[in-house]
Write an enzyme that holds these catalytic residues in place. Structure first.
Site, mmCIF file in Angstrom:
data_model
loop_
_atom_site.group_PDB
_atom_site.id
_atom_site.type_symbol
_atom_site.label_atom_id
_atom_site.label_comp_id
_atom_site.label_asym_id
_atom_site.label_seq_id
_atom_site.Cartn_x
_atom_site.Cartn_y
_atom_site.Cartn_z
ATOM 1 N N CYS A 136 41.238 49.356 31.435
ATOM 2 C CA CYS A 136 40.487 50.221 32.362
ATOM 3 C C CYS A 136 41.175 51.560 32.619
ATOM 4 O O CYS A 136 40.589 52.438 33.256
ATOM 5 C CB CYS A 136 40.247 49.496 33.675
ATOM 6 N N HIS A 188 38.641 54.846 39.499
ATOM 7 C CA HIS A 188 38.063 53.846 38.595
ATOM 8 C C HIS A 188 37.154 52.921 39.404
ATOM 9 O O HIS A 188 37.490 52.525 40.519
ATOM 10 C CB HIS A 188 39.190 53.059 37.927
ATOM 11 N N ASN A 220 31.442 47.914 36.479
ATOM 12 C CA ASN A 220 32.690 48.395 35.888
ATOM 13 C C ASN A 220 32.476 48.610 34.384
ATOM 14 O O ASN A 220 32.375 47.647 33.630
ATOM 15 C CB ASN A 220 33.791 47.354 36.143
HETATM 16 O O1 UT7 Z 1 38.990 47.060 36.208
HETATM 17 C C1 UT7 Z 1 40.007 46.226 35.778
HETATM 18 C C2 UT7 Z 1 40.729 45.605 36.880
HETATM 19 N N1 UT7 Z 1 39.931 44.599 37.548
HETATM 20 C C3 UT7 Z 1 39.802 44.607 38.856
HETATM 21 O O2 UT7 Z 1 40.280 45.492 39.516
HETATM 22 C C4 UT7 Z 1 39.087 43.447 39.492
HETATM 23 C C5 UT7 Z 1 39.848 42.967 40.687
HETATM 24 N N2 UT7 Z 1 39.268 41.790 41.324
HETATM 25 C C6 UT7 Z 1 38.096 41.805 42.019
HETATM 26 O O3 UT7 Z 1 37.411 42.800 42.065
HETATM 27 C C7 UT7 Z 1 37.723 40.567 42.809
HETATM 28 O O4 UT7 Z 1 38.810 39.688 42.811
HETATM 29 C C8 UT7 Z 1 36.453 39.827 42.267
HETATM 30 C C9 UT7 Z 1 35.217 40.644 42.552
HETATM 31 C C10 UT7 Z 1 36.617 39.560 40.786
HETATM 32 C C11 UT7 Z 1 36.307 38.485 43.012
HETATM 33 O O5 UT7 Z 1 36.257 38.718 44.408
HETATM 34 P P1 UT7 Z 1 37.192 37.905 45.414
HETATM 35 O O6 UT7 Z 1 36.849 38.368 46.764
HETATM 36 O O7 UT7 Z 1 38.622 38.069 44.967
HETATM 37 O O8 UT7 Z 1 36.681 36.437 45.225
HETATM 38 P P2 UT7 Z 1 37.507 35.125 44.763
HETATM 39 O O9 UT7 Z 1 37.710 35.126 43.309
HETATM 40 O O10 UT7 Z 1 38.687 34.943 45.644
HETATM 41 O O11 UT7 Z 1 36.461 34.015 45.148
HETATM 42 C C12 UT7 Z 1 36.056 33.758 46.513
HETATM 43 C C13 UT7 Z 1 35.004 32.671 46.511
HETATM 44 C C14 UT7 Z 1 35.422 31.429 45.720
HETATM 45 O O12 UT7 Z 1 34.876 30.311 46.366
HETATM 46 P P3 UT7 Z 1 35.771 29.395 47.338
HETATM 47 O O13 UT7 Z 1 36.931 28.924 46.511
HETATM 48 O O14 UT7 Z 1 36.215 30.322 48.465
HETATM 49 O O15 UT7 Z 1 34.828 28.331 47.765
HETATM 50 C C15 UT7 Z 1 34.753 31.622 44.394
HETATM 51 O O16 UT7 Z 1 34.503 30.417 43.729
HETATM 52 O O17 UT7 Z 1 33.795 33.142 45.885
HETATM 53 C C16 UT7 Z 1 33.451 32.287 44.792
HETATM 54 N N3 UT7 Z 1 32.889 33.127 43.730
HETATM 55 C C17 UT7 Z 1 31.601 33.469 43.668
HETATM 56 N N4 UT7 Z 1 30.538 33.169 44.460
HETATM 57 C C18 UT7 Z 1 29.357 33.688 44.124
HETATM 58 C C19 UT7 Z 1 33.535 33.685 42.696
HETATM 59 N N5 UT7 Z 1 32.682 34.413 41.951
HETATM 60 C C20 UT7 Z 1 31.471 34.285 42.531
HETATM 61 C C21 UT7 Z 1 30.188 34.798 42.230
HETATM 62 N N6 UT7 Z 1 29.163 34.469 43.060
HETATM 63 N N7 UT7 Z 1 29.969 35.599 41.166
#
Ligand code: UT7
Length: 331
Positions: free
Chosen positions: A116, A256, A286
């Site tokens: 990225c 970004h 993204n």
């Molecule tokens: O550009 C390159 C670099 N990349 C980035 O900068 C990305 C950085 N990361 C992020 O933007 C975020 O971490 C994400 C958007 C990928 C995920 O968001 P998050 O707030 O970190 O969510 P998480 O992975 O901690 O998941 C929270 C909850 C989980 O459920 P439990 O364990 O709390 O019950 C996940 O299973 O949300 C659940 N979850 C979803 N629910 C609905 C994960 N993905 C989804 C989804 N829809 N798509």
């Protein structure tokens, strides 16, 4: 003799027509519009459809848009860099093909891969060639067909990424406009958290890797998020302090587009209000190497000669950094 600086003198873009909405994703994986919008800021992303169309298809269109808008003869271009994490093929330069297709017959060209941060690093590379005095027109294209490496059954990644391309022309400037300062970093610790495991030299593609889905992007979102927030904010702040700039001196933050929350954290750290922060993640998701040039295209009409812009990016590797650039034209 006045120092030559490298200025952006034209931009162009291409976005595929097909918009994959949060609603449609709800029918593909266990997710919902409310979760995606509140956690990422994304409403839809573009997807390149059609057999045989790779990243070069979009890179060519973005370059052609730039050439048409700026009335530049492609034969004058000295160099074409395609910043991309999704080249047409693992071997055979996407940039070489793109350059030939747009008629840049006097240019040399190569691909630049820094996930990225590819376009940000490309801005540094393009500027060094210009500042050397040897090259007068360097075309930097950021293009990615992320849909070619995303698993549309993995809700952790498929909601985030989209396809697109943006281009920027770098030319010499004698009035001090263009790139002023940069702070680029990398840390190999990051490859555990954001990667495509198979298809490279460590783990060549096999029936097993295909079966295990190891040819798709795998991301540990939470870990990447933590690093992204602190590092993007740190480097942006550094750009201001080491150039004796206050938040009043900055017209635009060009971040970004990985996650609205990361963008807001970066903006908060440098004290910039929303109206100074470029944002289009809701429309495109993204697009990896294309986010920064797509922002420049979307905001081109609002940019004024002399505006101070702070670019910041964070990506796989890890790779990250910030660039301070003075805008060089009114459109
Ligand atoms: O550009 C390159 C670099 N990349 C980035 O900068 C990305 C950085 N990361 C992020 O933007 C975020 O971490 C994400 C958007 C990928 C995920 O968001 P998050 O707030 O970190 O969510 P998480 O992975 O901690 O998941 C929270 C909850 C989980 O459920 P439990 O364990 O709390 O019950 C996940 O299973 O949300 C659940 N979850 C979803 N629910 C609905 C994960 N993905 C989804 C989804 N829809 N798509």
């Amino acid at each position: 003799m006045t120092k030559i600086t490298a200025a952006i003198t034209a931009v162009g873009k291409y976005l595929p027509e097909y918009a994959l909405t949060n609603k449609e994703l709800e029918t593909m994986v266990d997710t919902n519009d409310e979760w995606i919008t509140s956690r990422t800021g994304i409403k839809e992303r573009r997807i390149l459809k059609g057999e045989g169309k790779g990243t070069s298809f979009m890179a060519i269109k973005a370059a052609e848009d730039l050439l048409k808008k700026s009335n530049i003869n492609p034969e004058e271009i000295d160099m074409v860099i395609v910043a991309t994490a999704t080249p047409d093929m693992p071997v055979a330069s996407t940039a070489a093909y793109t350059a030939s297709k747009i008629g840049a017959i006097n240019a040399f060209s190569y691909d630049l891969q820094a996930a990225c941060s590819s376009f940000l690093y490309g801005m540094s590379t393009a500027s060094r060639y210009i500042e050397s005095g040897r090259y007068k027109k360097v075309l930097l294209i950021g293009a990615d067909k992320m849909s070619s490496i995303i698993n549309y059954t993995d809700r952790a990644t498929c909601i985030i990424f989209g396809d697109g391309a943006g281009a920027a022309l770098f030319e010499p400037n004698n009035d001090g406009l263009g790139l002023q300062d940069e702070y680029l970093r990398s840390d190999g610790i990051g490859r555990e958290f954001l990667k495509i495991e198979a298809g490279g030299s460590i783990l060549p593609t096999s029936e097993d890797t295909l079966k295990n889905g190891q040819h798709f992007v795998h991301q540990e979102g939470k870990s990447v998020f933590k690093y992204a927030v602190s590092n993007m904010a740190d480097v942006s702040e550094k750009m201001l302090t080491r150039n004796n700039l206050t938040k009043e001196d900055i017209q635009w933050l060009v971040p970004h587009q990985a996650n609205k929350r990361i963008i807001e954290a970066t903006a908060n750290r440098v004290g910039l209000e929303d109206d100074k922060v470029m944002m289009n993640i809701h429309k495109y998701g993204n697009t990896t190497s294309a986010t920064l040039p797509l922002l420049l295209n979307d905001y081109e009409k609002e940019l004024k000669k002399g505006d101070n812009l702070i670019f910041a990016a964070f990506g796989g590797g890890f790779t990250w950094g910030a660039i301070y650039l003075k805008w060089a034209y009114n459109s």
